[in-house]
Design a protein around this motif. Structure first.
Motif, short mmCIF file in Angstrom:
data_model
loop_
_atom_site.label_atom_id
_atom_site.label_comp_id
_atom_site.label_asym_id
_atom_site.label_seq_id
_atom_site.Cartn_x
_atom_site.Cartn_y
_atom_site.Cartn_z
N ASN A 89 -13.65 -0.72 -5.29
CA ASN A 89 -12.40 -1.01 -6.00
C ASN A 89 -12.60 -1.13 -7.51
OD1 ASN A 89 -10.66 -0.84 -3.92
ND2 ASN A 89 -10.42 -3.03 -3.59
N THR A 147 -13.78 2.93 5.16
CA THR A 147 -12.40 2.71 4.75
C THR A 147 -11.64 4.02 4.83
OG1 THR A 147 -13.15 3.02 2.51
CG2 THR A 147 -12.71 0.77 3.20
N THR A 176 -5.58 -4.11 -0.30
CA THR A 176 -6.72 -3.43 0.33
C THR A 176 -7.72 -4.46 0.85
OG1 THR A 176 -7.97 -3.25 -1.74
CG2 THR A 176 -6.50 -1.44 -1.21
N LEU A 186 0.82 -1.20 0.00
CA LEU A 186 0.00 0.00 0.00
C LEU A 186 0.86 1.26 0.00
CD1 LEU A 186 -2.85 -1.04 2.43
CD2 LEU A 186 -2.97 -0.75 -0.03
#
Lengths: 291, 325, 305, 327
Positions: free
Chosen positions: A216, A290, A165, A132
């Motif tokens: 996503n 998130t 993720t 990430l």
């Protein structure tokens, strides 16, 4: 209370009233998927059909436009609308790879990491942090130099980024679930870890995975377009939306529609994904957010 | 209601606080009346979701959307709090009416030192010099029996135990010598022995400062040691009220009696307890008559039709039940 | 507190090591980078000479060691296009990128923080709707397209601002907006949700019980707590905008590292690309460490851990 | 601890022999062990067939850790737990499974105990499915049987947990525990998350089931009133140790340990004499006081309490206390 209602809770009364934004988003997403699958039947022309005689026609609604080319043509006389419709196919493929593959990998690793703990957890955790953290666009660009721009390059980068993720989210949820009494109870009665994960962990993680997947889809489409825009994604002449935007970039003054139109397509689809994803998140779990 | 209304510190008349949620209107508090005299301790007893905490917050006018106080009067020193503007209400909160919340783990702000949090409670209402302020903070910490207060004032909440944090909450509540303290289950999350300690502390503070206390709890045991009078709530209404000792010895309402009987007594070993069937009603769909009727052993046909009126048993006792009087 | 710092520092170093290994593996995936480092007319002898010079005849751990030694000495090789040390190229361009990233993020924070707070305190009102729309747009519009549309509107149609170049403040506005819009959206969203979490906390009610005016309840008691996750995230986002500068700098012809990276792809200038990748990775980890230190000052609970 | 408890007794179901559970405290970069939390620090007692053994104490006294040891959730640091005379920490695979079926837990939070995504039938059948020797029909029949035992209806089997009230959920948890016909049920604060008016019902149900099926209960609670009401024998714990144990009636009538006295006062709100309000708070098992862990709070503390740890001594038949007040 009837049984069917609870089996299908996802679409039951619990979702409350559906707002118009969500309906529009669903329509856009449906259109996007249909275009992606049935592109050859919908598009008026082939996306790569060069017709120099009709080059740089403005959209039909502008003076000098041609009704045969509703969104105009590019410098090679290719129909912009047809290219956008075929571009949906590229984006859909990319989203499918990016979300399904990385979702499965991420969910598996995240659940194992959260459930097992110990050194497996530490390794997966560190990997997630690094993935990430790395400037992925740059890695894609390095790879593009090494391997040349290709759809494989894009797929590789998407999976590398997005599994992390999914893994982070599913790990966090698994950690919470693992400490709940129903998991402890399953353990004390001797149920195997495999069954516990399948029966208790995965079904409870699925909700947020679904939300994350929707969000996503938007993110993968944007990333593919960005990479293609930078010449590190899908190679020409494939009709990628990012590539089309890049192609029209030097012609903002003379042919504004070239980069504007594919950008609208990306924005609409990504917006639809985000609106739908947010709505899904609010319904499934208002606390779930998130970062 | 008492004809001596003017001498009451607080008189609540037909208070209604409803929550407007998508499922409908939840009538959390639905016509509650009681009073509190100066320096008196009143217990409000009830189970979870009976509206006792909402009553407490309503008194401070701290009901947040989707909740709303939709009717009634809250007379504090004769003045109706529900008619005050928000600005005037700010002068009452913390200064005249104050509150201790339930959960010691979350009720103090984690990023400020406890000394500052106490000082803020003072400076909100009074200007004091720095020395005087410090002195007052230390004095308050002493009042709630915090050892070495000069040192502890510099602590952050997470550096203290639950019992200590709850005492800090007490110090904050008492910072401006308020007349009315609402204590909303302050001991529920404490250890048993700490709980006893805290109740004792409240008792001592009450006798030292003469503050009027409304003690909200689900535990009749605490009520018996601490309160002068008690009001029993069920499903958004007060079903019975009276002096604590009298009420606990001779409960008039079937709900009160059942609640008292369902608690194990010393030496009751392994005998069956008196149990109440069913559960409290859904606040979304209240039964039309007496709200306890569906669970009541003595239910009569009229109980299911209309809510029973409040019946006076003697000078200071009353209950809402067709069986009384 | 020192233990916490040492812990984070160790973690940072481990992360740095792991990512350097990862970068090394990525770069060696072709097996032999010599072909990328030489011009097409190079002879076989040239290739062999370079292989020895780079240590590619050595086993992988040794190669890694050499690779790291060079990096730590600041030797990232020479650009194939400019024929100058990569580090010099990057150093010359870095200030422009930093300026852009700082402006974009400062803009983001300045807008997003207050509006995030207002959105949270006006839940379901028009302020909240506006914030939600802004957040979702910022999340959805790809910044390369946003950049082009901004040029279209403000340079081509309105003629107010230059479409590209570097110099006075005028040149900075469009790229900073294009780059900052995403961070506005992200920070707005996070501030809002973080505030909503905090506002339902018991200690917020305590502040109201004390009789504090709503202004102080929100901007002192609530925001101070809500900031903790926001600041952490803003730090991470800052590094992301550094990477995102590749796109924006390319569109606006901004002479920064991002544009250098883009040009390197176009010119297949491998050493430059590699150098930027390594540097950005290191920056990211360094930044995370800084955030951890800031965290210490924001959240007293961390100090004792 | 007293070694003479080892005398074999047919009536004993579960026996604790000087059981200790220490959790290492790890700190620093390399997670070095800097000390131990002595969660359970040498306890010995036995649970007899068909009785309810009550374990009472405040936070950090080790009562929940004790239940984890019995349920094999945590390994024992030292000492032994014998079930039907067999050491539970070295059972064979099949013995382990048989043991798990004989000892079932019911936890405090009825919401957390039930997977929101599973039907009641799946939840209750889970311990049976591990056996692999029952057909689907047999399992289903057993599910319906235990549902009824726990005071629920057979049509509840196909519903999801959120369709039940708190009290009903706790009954589902009880039905699950009963499914394998256990000999011992560990009840960890089974009623404290329930509403007051529902508690009595649950307690009655538990006592009825015990009378009918002859199972033993190990009841863990912080409320002495509940413990005394339900239990035949009681152990009072303070910071990892048992400070007093005995017949519940005897314990109530002849309370010996000052800590138990304080607990009584708190439980029955009879604390009108100031002496029964303890100063300070429960000591931390991380760094407990020397000697008798209770001495800093004890109204009867003597100089030697600070130095010498009192051992559990019989003060009357079956009644033991760990206090220097008793010779």
């Amino acid at each position: 209370m009837n049984k069917v209602f609870h089996k299908r809770r996802l679409f039951g009364k619990r979702f409350g009233k559906v707002n118009p934004g969500v309906v529009i988003s669903l329509v856009i997403l449906a259109g996007f998927i249909i275009c992606g699958i049935f592109a050859p039947f919908i598009a008026p022309y082939s996306p790569t059909n060069i017709n120099l005689g009709d080059a740089l026609k403005p959209p039909a609604f502008q003076a000098g436009g041609d009704v045969h080319y509703p969104l105009g043509t590019d410098r090679l006389g290719r129909d912009v609308l047809s290219r956008i419709i075929f571009g949906a196919r590229v984006s859909l493929q990319v989203a499918a790879i990016g979300v399904v593959a990385s979702g499965i990998i991420g969910l598996t690793l995240g659940v194992i990491s959260g459930y097992k703990g110990g050194w497996i957890d530490i390794i997966i955790q560190r990997a997630v942090d690094i993935m990430l953290g790395l400037p992925m666009i740059l890695i894609a660009m390095v790879l593009a130099i090494i391997f040349g721009a290709s759809i494989l390059n894009v797929a590789f980068v998407l999976i590398i980024i997005f599994w992390a993720t999914f893994a982070r989210q599913s790990r966090a949820e698994t950690l919470k679930l693992r400490n709940l009494d129903f998991v402890t109870l399953a353990r004390t009665s001797g149920t195997s870890d495999f069954i516990i994960i399948l029966r208790h962990i995965v079904p409870n993680v699925m909700g947020s995975m679904l939300v994350l997947a929707t969000l996503n889809v938007g993110a993968t489409i944007t990333l593919e377009a960005t990479l293609s825009f930078l010449g590190a994604g899908i190679p020409p002449p494939a009709p990628s939306w990012g590539l089309m935007t890049a192609d029209g970039r030097d012609m903002v003054v003379t042919a504004w529609w070239l980069s504007f139109m594919p950008g609208v397509a990306i924005s609409l689809v990504v917006l639809a994904c985000n609106v739908f994803g947010d709505w899904l998140r609010d319904r499934l779990d208002p606390k779930l957010r998130t970062i | 209601m008492s004809e001596l209304a003017n001498s009451h510190l607080l008189q609540v008349i037909d208070l209604k606080t409803h929550f407007f949620v998508s499922r409908g209107t939840l009538k959390a508090v639905d016509g509650v009346s009681f009073y509190l005299n100066k320096g008196e301790v009143l217990g409000i007893v009830g189970e979870s979701a009976c509206g006792k905490s909402v009553t407490g917050l309503s008194l401070m006018r701290l009901i947040e959307p989707p909740g709303k106080i939709v009717g009634g009067q809250i007379l504090f020193n004769g003045e109706d709090l529900l008619k005050l503007g928000e600005k005037d209400m700010l002068k009452i909160r913390g200064r005249q009416i104050t509150m201790i919340q339930q959960n010691p783990d979350t009720s103090l702000n984690p990023v400020f030192r406890i000394g500052n949090q106490i000082a803020e409670a003072i400076t909100t209402h009074r200007k004091l010099s720095k020395e005087a302020l410090n002195e007052k903070v230390i004095e308050l910490l002493r009042l709630v029996r915090i050892p070495s207060p000069e040192v502890r004032a510099l602590d952050y909440p997470h550096q203290m135990s639950g019992g200590m944090r709850q005492r800090i909450a007490g110090a904050i509540a008492l910072a401006c010598d308020a007349n009315l303290l609402i204590a909303d289950e302050p001991t529920t999350n404490l250890d048993v022995t700490t709980q006893a300690q805290y109740i004792k502390l409240l008792e001592q503070i009450q006798s030292e400062t003469g503050v009027g206390i409304i003690f909200i709890t689900h535990d009749f045991g605490i009520v018996s040691t601490l309160t002068d009078r008690v009001a029993v709530m069920y499903a958004g209404r007060i079903v019975e009220t009276g002096p604590t000792k009298d009420l606990m010895e001779k409960p008039a309402h079937p709900y009160t009696r059942a609640l008292l009987d369902s608690v194990p007594k010393p030496g009751s070993s392994s005998t069956r307890l008196h149990s109440i069937q069913g559960g409290p009603p859904n606040p979304n769909k209240m039964p039309p008559g007496c709200r306890f009727a569906p669970r009541c052993e003595k239910v009569k046909p009229e109980c299911l039709k209309e809510y029973p009126p409040e019946v006076k048993i003697n000078n200071n006792r009353s209950a809402s039940c067709y069986y009384v009087g | 507190m020192t233990r916490y710092l040492i812990n984070r520092l160790t973690q940072g170093i481990i992360a740095l090591f792991l990512s350097s290994v990862l970068v090394f593996i990525l770069l060696r995936m072709t097996g032999d980078p010599t072909l990328l480092l030489l011009t097409p007319d190079a002879t076989l002898a040239d290739v062999a000479a370079l292989r020895v010079q780079l240590g590619l005849d050595q086993p992988y751990p040794v190669q890694y060691f050499l690779f790291m030694r060079n990096i730590l000495q600041g030797d990232f090789g020479n650009s194939l296009f400019y024929h100058r040390p990569v580090l010099d190229l990057i150093a010359a361009r870095f200030p422009a990128t930093l300026l852009l990233a700082i402006t974009a993020n400062a803009l983001g924070m300045a807008i997003a923080l207050p509006f995030g707070v207002i959105a949270a305190t006006h839940r379901e009102k028009w302020q909240d709707t506006m914030a939600k729309v802004t957040a979702i747009l910022g999340q959805s519009l790809p910044n390369f397209w946003l950049g082009i549309v901004l040029i279209q509107i403000f340079s081509v149609w309105l003629g107010w601002l230059p479409s590209s170049g570097y110099g006075s403040l005028k040149f900075l506005i469009l790229p900073a907006v294009a780059l900052g819009f995403g961070s506005v959206a992200a920070i707005l969203r996070l501030t809002r949700s973080s505030m909503l979490d905090v506002l339902s906390a018991d200690y917020i009610r305590l502040a109201r019980i004390k009789g504090l005016p709503e202004r102080l309840v929100i901007w002192k008691h609530a925001l101070r707590n809500a900031l903790i996750p926001v600041v952490t995230f803003a730090g991470i986002y800052f590094v992301r905008t550094l990477a995102g500068s590749v796109v924006v700098e390319t569109i606006f012809a901004w002479p920064g590292v991002g544009r250098l990276a883009y040009e390197a792809v176009v010119r297949r200038d491998f050493p430059v690309e590699q150098g930027i990748l390594i540097l950005f990775t290191a920056l990211f980890i360094l930044f995370n460490l800084m955030i951890d230190i800031i965290y210490l000052f924001l959240d007293p609970r961390v100090k004792l851990r | 601890m007293s070694d003479n408890t080892k005398t074999k007794n047919d009536n004993v179901l579960l026996e604790f022999i000087d059981v200790k559970k220490y959790f290492p405290i790890r700190q620093g970069v390399f997670a070095k062990t800097k000390g131990y939390i002595k969660a359970v620090d040498g306890i010995s007692y036995d649970i007899r067939k068909g009785e309810t053994f009550g374990l009472v104490g405040e936070s950090g006294c080790g009562k929940s850790t004790t239940s984890k040891l019995v349920l094999l959730i945590e390994p024992i640091t030292s000492g032994k737990i014998l079930f039907d005379g067999k050491d539970i920490s070295n059972l064979s695979q099949s013995e382990r499974q048989a043991y798990r079926e004989s000892v079932q837990p019911v936890f405090q939070d009825p919401t957390g105990s039930l997977d929101p995504r599973c039907r009641v039938s799946t939840i209750i059948a889970e311990p049976l499915q591990v056996r692999k020797n029952m057909t689907k029909e047999q399992i289903h029949a057993r599910v319906l049987e235990v549902l009824e035992m726990a005071g629920l209806r057979s049509d509840h089997a196909e519903l999801f947990p959120h369709q039940f009230s708190g009290g009903q959920r706790q009954r589902i948890a009880m039905a699950r525990a009963l499914s394998t016909e256990p000999k011992l049920i560990i009840l960890d604060e089974p009623i404290s998350s329930l509403d007051v008016s529902i508690r009595a019902n649950m307690m009655n149900q538990l006592l009825d089931l015990q009378a009918k099926l002859g199972i033993s209960y190990m009841l863990i609670a912080h409320d002495l009133a509940v413990i005394l009401h339900m239990s035949t024998r009681v152990a009072v714990m303070y910071v990892g140790k048992i400070v007093e144990t005995g017949d519940s009636k005897e314990l109530y009538e002849h309370t010996a340990h000052p800590y138990t006295k304080a607990l009584f006062a708190a439980a029955f709100h009879s604390a009108n004499e100031g002496a029964l309000i303890l100063p300070g708070e429960v000591a931390s098992p991380y760094n407990p006081p020397s000697g008798c862990h209770f001495h800093p709070r004890c109204p009867n503390a003597m100089p030697k309490c600070k130095e010498i740890e009192p051992l559990l001594k019989e003060i009357s038949p079956g009644h033991k206390a760990a206090c220097h007040l008793f010779k």
